[in-house]
Design an enzyme around this catalytic site. Structure first.
Site, PDB file in Angstrom:
ATOM      1  N   GLY A   1     -11.526   1.546   1.523  1.00  0.00           N
ATOM      2  CA  GLY A   1     -11.985   1.818   0.203  1.00  0.00           C
ATOM      3  C   GLY A   1     -11.740   1.438  -1.187  1.00  0.00           C
TER       4      GLY A   1
ATOM      5  N   GLY B   1      -9.375   3.182   4.151  1.00  0.00           N
ATOM      6  CA  GLY B   1     -10.766   3.736   4.598  1.00  0.00           C
ATOM      7  C   GLY B   1     -10.939   3.271   5.521  1.00  0.00           C
TER       8      GLY B   1
ATOM      9  CD  GLU C   1      -3.529   4.031   2.227  1.00  0.00           C
ATOM     10  OE1 GLU C   1      -4.441   3.561   2.864  1.00  0.00           O
ATOM     11  OE2 GLU C   1      -2.150   3.725   2.940  1.00  0.00           O
TER      12      GLU C   1
ATOM     13  CG  ASP D   1      -6.477   8.215   1.030  1.00  0.00           C
ATOM     14  OD1 ASP D   1      -6.459   6.904   1.827  1.00  0.00           O
ATOM     15  OD2 ASP D   1      -7.348   8.607   0.368  1.00  0.00           O
TER      16      ASP D   1
END
Length: 369
Positions: free
Chosen positions: A81, A129, A152, A160
Site C-alpha cells: 500500500g 497491500g 509491517e 494487516d
C-alpha cells in the site's frame, strides 16, 4: 506561446489517458491490471476506488465467469500500500489514514467473500497491500519471480489486509513467524508455505493468461484443471526443498509461547544460528508492533474474515495515533537510515494495557460492511 499551450494541453490529456488500473472484459473474464510499474504497482486510494465497484459489477454480471488480477512492469504484482502517503497525511491530521484503511479492507473482504472464482497472478513482488489483493481469492498463482513478505513490524505497523486471518491458518507457527519477522518467501516456497495455490514458471504466464481468457465456460473446476495442467508443466526448482524445511520444527518450538518476550527468551536460550538470526531480526522491529501482531494472530485464529477486518481497522487507527508508524516510515522510506527510534524502545516498556487498548471498539467509527 499558442504552440506551447497546445502541446501542454496535449501532454495533459496523454497523462490522463495512462490509467493506473486497467479494467477490461476479455471473453468470460473480468481482468484487472494494476498499472503503476514505476512504483511497483503500489496500491493507492484511487486504485481501490476503481477496482471495488467494478468487482461488484462483475460479480452480478451473467456474462462474467471469473475475475483475474495481475500487475504490469514485470517486477511486481503489487509491492504494498502507499504507506508513505498515509504517513504524510496522518502527520497533519488528514483523512487518508481513516479512509484508505477502511476502503482497502472493504475491498479485501469483497475478494475473500467473492461469489465467483478469483485468480491472482502474483508474478513478482507481492507484499502488504498486494497480499490483500490476492491471498483471499480462490486461486493464487506464484512464479519463480514471486517475492512474498509481510514486513509491517519493521515500519511500526502490523500485518494487516487480513493477515490476522490467513497467517494463523498456515501450518504450525509458520504464520506467526512470518508475521513477526517479515521473513521473505520466494518462488515455489510461496506455494509450499500455503500462501499461493499454484506455481507456474513466469515464461508460461502469457500462455496461461491467453488460455484463461479464451475459456468458453469457466467454473471453479475448469479453472482448477487448467491451472493444475500449467503447474504440472513447471518443473523449475521442484527438486529444491522448502527454504524453511529444516527449521519448521524449530519454528513450532521456538515460537510457541504466551508472549513475545517468551519467544525472545526461547530464541536466545536455543543458541543455534537460525535462532540467533531471528532474535536479531526481532530486535530491530517496533516493540509495540510485535506485541500488537502477536495478539492479532492469536485472536485472528478463531475469528471470521469480516471480524478480522473489524479488528485490524481498530489496530490501524491505533497505529495512526501512536508514533512508531511515522518513525518507521521515516527510517525506511524517507531518510532511509534504517535506524528507527521506537517509543517505547523495549518490549518490557510496552504494557499489556496499552496493547489491549489498541483492540478497543471505535463505536460509531468502527468498520462496517
Amino acid at each position: 506561446f499558442s504552440l506551447f499551450l497546445c502541446s501542454f494541453r496535449y501532454s495533459t490529456v496523454v497523462l490522463h489517458l495512462i490509467a493506473i488500473v486497467l479494467l477490461e472484459k476479455v471473453g468470460r473474464a473480468g481482468v484487472i491490471t494494476m498499472n503503476r510499474p514505476k512504483v511497483l504497482n503500489a496500491l493507492n486510494l484511487n486504485m481501490i476506488r476503481q477496482i471495488y465497484p467494478q468487482l461488484k459489477k462483475w460479480e452480478s454480471d451473467s456474462e462474467t465467469d471469473f475475475v483475474m488480477i495481475k500487475g504490469t512492469g514485470g517486477k511486481a504484482f503489487c509491492a504494498g500500500g502507499d504507506v508513505r502517503a498515509i504517513a504524510e497525511d496522518g502527520k497533519v491530521g488528514g483523512p487518508l489514514p481513516v479512509v484508505l484503511f477502511k476502503e482497502e479492507y472493504i475491498l479485501n473482504n469483497a475478494i475473500g467473500t467473492y461469489k465467483k472464482p478469483y485468480v491472482a497472478i502474483i508474478d513478482g513482488i507481492t507484499m502488504g497491500g498486494g497480499v490483500g489483493l490476492s491471498v483471499h481469492g480462490r486461486f493464487r498463482v506464484a512464479t519463480e519471480k514471486t517475492l512474498f513478505a509481510m514486513p509491517e513490524t519493521a515500519i511500526g505497523l502490523f500485518p494487516d489486509v487480513g493477515g490476522g486471518y490467513f497467517l494463523p491458518r498456515l501450518r504450525g507457527k509458520l504464520g506467526l513467524f512470518l508475521a513477526l519477522t517479515g521473513f521473505r518467501l520466494k518462488g515455489r516456497d510461496v506455494q509450499r508455505a500455503g500462501v499461493a495455490t499454484h506455481f507456474v514458471e513466469s515464461q508460461k504466464i502469457p500462455e496461461l493468461e491467453k488460455q484463461l481468457m479464451g475459456m468458453k465456460s469457466a467454473s471453479t473446476e475448469d479453472l482448477s484443471r487448467l491451472l493444475d495442467s500449467f503447474q504440472s508443466q513447471s518443473t523449475l526448482d521442484s527438486e529444491k526443498p522448502f527454504v524453511l524445511e529444516n527449521h519448521i520444527s524449530d519454528i513450532d518450538r521456538l515460537f510457541s509461547s504466551s508472549s513475545v518476550e517468551g519467544i525472545i527468551q526461547n530464541l536466545k536460550a536455543d543458541g543455534s544460528d537460525f535462532a540467533k538470526k531471528q532474535a536479531e531480526t526481532l530486535a530491530r522491529m517496533s516493540p509495540t508492533s510485535l506485541k500488537i501482531t502477536f495478539k492479532q494472530i492469536q485472536l485472528g485464529a478463531t475469528l471470521s474474515l469480516q471480524d478480522v477486518f473489524v479488528m485490524e481497522y481498530r489496530l490501524s487507527q491505533a497505529c495512526m495515533r501512536g508514533s512508531d508508524f511515522y518513525e518507521g516510515i521515516r527510517a525506511v522510506l524517507v531518510d532511509k537510515d534504517h535506524s528507527p527510534k521506537w517509543n517505547p524502545s523495549t518490549l518490557e516498556e510496552v504494557s499489556d494495557q496499552s496493547v489491549d487498548q489498541c483492540f478497543d471498539p471505535l463505536g460509531e467509527k468502527d468498520l462496517k460492511f
